[in-house]
Design an enzyme around this catalytic site. Structure first.
Site, PDB file in Angstrom:
ATOM      1  N   HIS A  55       0.833  -1.209   0.000  1.00 44.91           N
ATOM      2  CA  HIS A  55       0.000   0.000   0.000  1.00 44.91           C
ATOM      3  C   HIS A  55       0.866   1.257   0.000  1.00 44.91           C
ATOM      4  CE1 HIS A  55       0.281   1.135   4.349  1.00 44.91           C
ATOM      5  NE2 HIS A  55       0.346  -0.160   4.578  1.00 44.91           N
TER       6      HIS A  55
ATOM      7  N   GLU B 269      -5.160   1.930   2.582  1.00 39.00           N
ATOM      8  CA  GLU B 269      -5.064   0.734   3.425  1.00 39.00           C
ATOM      9  C   GLU B 269      -5.245   1.083   4.891  1.00 39.00           C
ATOM     10  OE1 GLU B 269      -3.073  -2.210   6.051  1.00 39.00           O
ATOM     11  OE2 GLU B 269      -2.601  -0.089   5.754  1.00 39.00           O
ATOM     12  N   GLU B 270      -4.729   2.241   5.293  1.00 35.19           N
ATOM     13  CA  GLU B 270      -4.728   2.615   6.708  1.00 35.19           C
ATOM     14  C   GLU B 270      -6.116   2.970   7.240  1.00 35.19           C
ATOM     15  OE1 GLU B 270      -2.284   2.128   8.532  1.00 35.19           O
ATOM     16  OE2 GLU B 270      -0.427   2.321   7.389  1.00 35.19           O
TER      17      GLU B 270
END
Length: 217
Positions: free
Chosen positions: A66, A209-210
């Site tokens: 990512h 992604e986070e």
């Protein structure tokens, strides 16, 4: 430049660059410049994922990492010129106080500040016993009013990144922000370079992604 020096240089460029979840454009540009000579096709999908493919008759391989990092986002500016913010991704609130930050006001345009709070000598005893939360903090960019802050291009909904760059530690170790997952990007790019077999390889740089694996989904 040797392999190790080149790898460190790429890690430094990627980790120093800014790209919180939803604002990955700068990271994607660096990655494209690295993988473009290694692939036959590059696509960017509607959410911002980078998909770079190399054709081949051998095994099919996907390398994924990512591109985004955790960060903050401006929420509102109060009348005294303090900028309130929210977290983007997973943070321990207590490590944010006193951090220098960068507010991304436009393409390549930044305003610098520091995260502050009500000082201890103005807190009562009960306040001093409690750990500070993000709601108790603000970003101070040195302005005295909302109007002054806005005159610098700062407004609600802008990306805020820690003002940190890669630094060497003892031996050959280094520290920086965003090694999760810029180190993964470096490894995936290096793997693309080293695969000699006639494999069909797809490199994927995912976004957000986070904040819930949104790009990967």
């Amino acid at each position: 430049m040797g392999d190790i020096e080149a790898i460190r240089d790429l890690l430094e460029r990627l980790s120093n660059a800014h790209g919180i979840s939803g604002f990955e454009e700068g990271i994607r540009e660096i990655v494209i410049s690295e993988v473009e000579p290694l692939v036959d096709e590059i696509l960017v999908d509607k959410v911002g994922n980078l998909i770079a493919s190399r054709t081949g008759d051998g095994p099919r391989v996907m390398l994924a990492a990512h591109m985004d990092e955790i960060g903050l986002m401006t929420k509102y500016i109060d009348e005294k010129g303090y900028i309130r913010f929210i977290k983007v991704g997973g943070w321990f609130d207590q490590i944010l106080l006193g951090q220098r930050v960068v507010i991304q006001t436009g393409e390549g345009e930044y305003v610098y500040g520091v995260i502050g709070s009500k000082p201890p000598h103005l807190m009562d005893e009960e306040e001093r016993k409690k750990p500070l939360k993000v709601k108790d903090m603000f970003i101070d960019i040195g302005c005295g009013s909302r109007e002054e802050v806005e005159s610098l291009g700062v407004t609600e909904g802008q990306a805020v990144i820690l003002d940190r760059e890669l630094r060497g530690l003892a031996g050959d170790r280094v520290t920086s922000k965003a090694f999760d997952n810029r180190a993964g990007l470096v490894m995936a790019i290096e793997a693309m370079r080293r695969i000699k077999e006639n494999a069909a390889v797809t490199f994927v740089g995912t976004v957000q992604e986070e904040v819930g694996l949104k790009g990967a989904r």
